[in-house]
Design an enzyme around this catalytic site. Structure first.
Site, mmCIF file in Angstrom:
data_model
loop_
_atom_site.group_PDB
_atom_site.id
_atom_site.type_symbol
_atom_site.label_atom_id
_atom_site.label_comp_id
_atom_site.label_asym_id
_atom_site.label_seq_id
_atom_site.Cartn_x
_atom_site.Cartn_y
_atom_site.Cartn_z
ATOM 1 N N CYS A 162 0.844 -1.200 0.000
ATOM 2 C CA CYS A 162 0.000 0.000 0.000
ATOM 3 C C CYS A 162 0.877 1.246 0.000
ATOM 4 O O CYS A 162 0.430 2.321 -0.369
ATOM 5 C CB CYS A 162 -0.964 -0.024 1.168
ATOM 6 S SG CYS A 162 -0.136 -0.123 2.723
HETATM 7 C C1 UN1 Z 1 1.084 -2.452 3.516
HETATM 8 O O1 UN1 Z 1 1.453 -2.578 2.347
HETATM 9 O O2 UN1 Z 1 -0.131 -2.623 3.822
HETATM 10 O O3 UN1 Z 1 5.931 0.626 5.215
HETATM 11 C C2 UN1 Z 1 1.985 -2.169 4.656
HETATM 12 C C3 UN1 Z 1 5.942 -0.430 4.556
HETATM 13 C C4 UN1 Z 1 5.731 -1.726 5.294
HETATM 14 C C5 UN1 Z 1 4.284 -1.967 5.520
HETATM 15 C C6 UN1 Z 1 3.398 -1.868 4.314
HETATM 16 N N1 UN1 Z 1 6.447 -1.680 6.553
HETATM 17 O O4 UN1 Z 1 6.117 -0.446 3.349
#
Ligand code: UN1
Length: 517
Positions: free
Chosen positions: A286
């Site tokens: 995300c």
């Molecule tokens: C996600 O993709 O839901 O900050 C979380 C980051 C990771 C977590 C991603 N520690 O990219």
């Protein structure tokens, strides 16, 4: 080894299963990882009922003891780190180095929260009247239903589950259906760490059964808090459902994360950041990079270096040292192919020897392993993205990075915020003024300076705004407000009724007093 996994409600496997699905290794489609027996609506409701029954005793367990359970869980995860990392890589194709990092994120989360069991501070507050004291207490919310995606099959669940448990809540966890083996392993580690059976249950179910179960469980008063990580579309539906029950869910949704390159930036550093945040985890975070927003003066130079680095990056077998491996599963490929269709004639495509699925007929130079064995996609850089392009506003969960150009800072900010998401962001610059201007104006909940949009540390507030979430934050002390409610207590020991605001002693003051000039 093929695992047969099913829901674990109050420590017991749930039989009989409603449906069974087969999970294959996305890097080696002939390798069957698990047969998963999916539960149904009643499985979900049953788990919520077990949680409701177990929660009161758990809340009565001293918080330091609950913290100790989290400590044991963290230790068990550490002792099993290699097996768990290998399972993640096998089930979703995450490069092994990233899987190890993800497992470490669970340990970090436990390390942070195990001591929270000895804090969970409330306050003593002075009263406006004599012989009276005011206090605040954090009280558990009750039963938390946690629904998570599979791109971070253990780290993101731990962000919810660990603090929820320390705070005295019972948890029903619905992991992604496509990561059942990892979910089962995570659950076994939690149960072996000493979490009482009904306090934590894991339900394997598809989206419709889960939503139905959630709706009925809320109607029956069995769920007090929802935590959801996933798409904006589903988050909106969950938000509506929770709102009907006067609840505020913790929503962690999509992102269209911008990376702004100012003319004074260190371009090699910016390329390194763009490469990792755009293509790490095959762009399936995300926090993955959406669009590089690069100043016109350095656009050509940046693009040339970025395209070269992408061309040369090792992609393929996730057990090797690669930038990224396969897509998580076929459904991620299907959705990604529809986003590739957003490339328009005015765009220029760079970064690989082809576009779309990597096959013998559509090869990638330097591919690590056999592309036909799994679900591998070319990295795609799309240059010439304009603010009104679909690509400027659509989250494209996969190895696709847009590049847009700007002349003025206002134009850069319009591109950075124009899509309505607000999760993560990044700026590359050597001028602190740009940093503070960007921080102030970007809509994102998270800002990186000369660093990738992804890779947040486990103890800073994580979350977004707008289409990325409802403002809730996970991680660190900030998540405690998701899993506890403040209770205010006042205690009057004066022996008579003292009425607030009315029985307060007056202060004599001469308000006409002025200093002589
Ligand atoms: C996600 O993709 O839901 O900050 C979380 C980051 C990771 C977590 C991603 N520690 O990219």
């Amino acid at each position: 080894m093929i695992r047969t996994v099913s829901s674990l409600v109050a420590g017991r496997r749930v039989e009989p299963p409603a449906t069974s699905i087969t999970i294959t290794n996305p890097a080696r489609l002939d390798d069957t990882v698990a047969e998963a027996e999916l539960g149904d609506t009643s499985t979900f409701i049953g788990a919520c009922r077990a949680a409701r029954d177990a929660q009161r005793a758990w809340a009565a367990t001293p918080a330091p003891s609950r913290g100790r359970v989290v400590q044991q869980f963290g230790r068990l995860v550490e002792h099993n780190a290699e097996a768990l990392s290998a399972l993640i890589t096998r089930e979703i194709g995450k490069p092994i180095r990233e899987s190890r990092g993800e497992v470490q994120e669970v340990v970090d989360t436990c390390n942070f929260f195990l001591s929270e069991g000895r804090r969970l501070y409330g306050q003593t507050v002075p009263s406006e009247m004599p012989d009276k004291q005011l206090f605040t207490f954090r009280t558990p919310v009750g039963v938390a239903a946690i629904v998570t995606a599979g791109n971070f099959p253990v780290a993101v669940p731990s962000w919810y589950i660990v603090p929820a448990l320390v705070c005295g809540n019972a948890v029903v966890w619905k992991p992604a259906e496509y990561t059942p083996a990892t979910a089962e392993a995570f659950t076994q580690l939690l149960l072996h760490a000493g979490v009482p059976a009904g306090v934590f249950s894991m339900v394997l179910a598809d989206g419709p059964a889960t939503f139905d179960g959630l709706e009925q469980a809320l109607g029956g008063g069995l769920v007090d808090k929802i935590g959801f990580t996933g798409s904006t579309e589903v988050g909106r539906r969950i938000g509506e459902l929770a709102g009907r029950h006067l609840q505020t869910p913790c929503l962690e949704l999509g992102g269209k994360n911008p990376l702004v390159v100012m003319p004074d930036a260190d371009l090699d550093l910016a390329v390194e950041g763009a490469l990792f945040s755009g293509f790490g985890t095959a762009g399936q975070r995300c926090t993955s990079l959406g669009t590089v927003i690069v100043h016109a003066d350095v656009h050509d130079d940046f693009l040339e270096r970025f395209a070269k680095a992408t061309d040369q990056a090792p992609i393929g077998d996730p057990t090797a040292d690669v930038l990224y491996g396969p897509m998580i599963s076929q459904r991620f490929c299907d959705r990604f192919e529809t986003w590739l269709e957003l490339v328009r004639p005015h765009h220029a495509v760079l970064g690989s020897t082809g576009i779309g699925r990597i096959t013998a007929a559509n090869p990638r130079e330097g591919f690590v392993g056999d592309p036909e064995a799994g679900l591998f996609y070319h990295p795609t850089i799309v240059d010439g993205v304009r603010p009104d392009d679909d690509l400027a506003v659509t989250e494209t969960f996969g190895p696709l990075v847009g590049v847009a150009t700007f002349e003025t800072f206002d134009e850069a900010m319009a591109l950075a915020n124009g899509h309505g998401y607000g999760l993560s962001s990044s700026i590359y610059t050597t001028d602190p003024l740009n940093v503070f201007r960007f921080r102030e104006r970007v809509a994102a909940g998270m800002v990186s300076v000369n660093n990738s949009t992804s890779g947040a540390e486990a103890h800073l507030p994580f979350g977004g705004n707008g289409r990325s979430g409802n403002g809730s934050r996970q991680s660190g002390v900030w998540v405690l407000d998701q899993f506890t409610r403040w209770q205010a207590m006042n205690w009057d020991y004066s022996g008579h009724l003292q009425k607030a605001q009315m029985d307060v002693a007056d202060v004599e003051a001469d308000l006409g007093f002025r200093l002589s000039e």
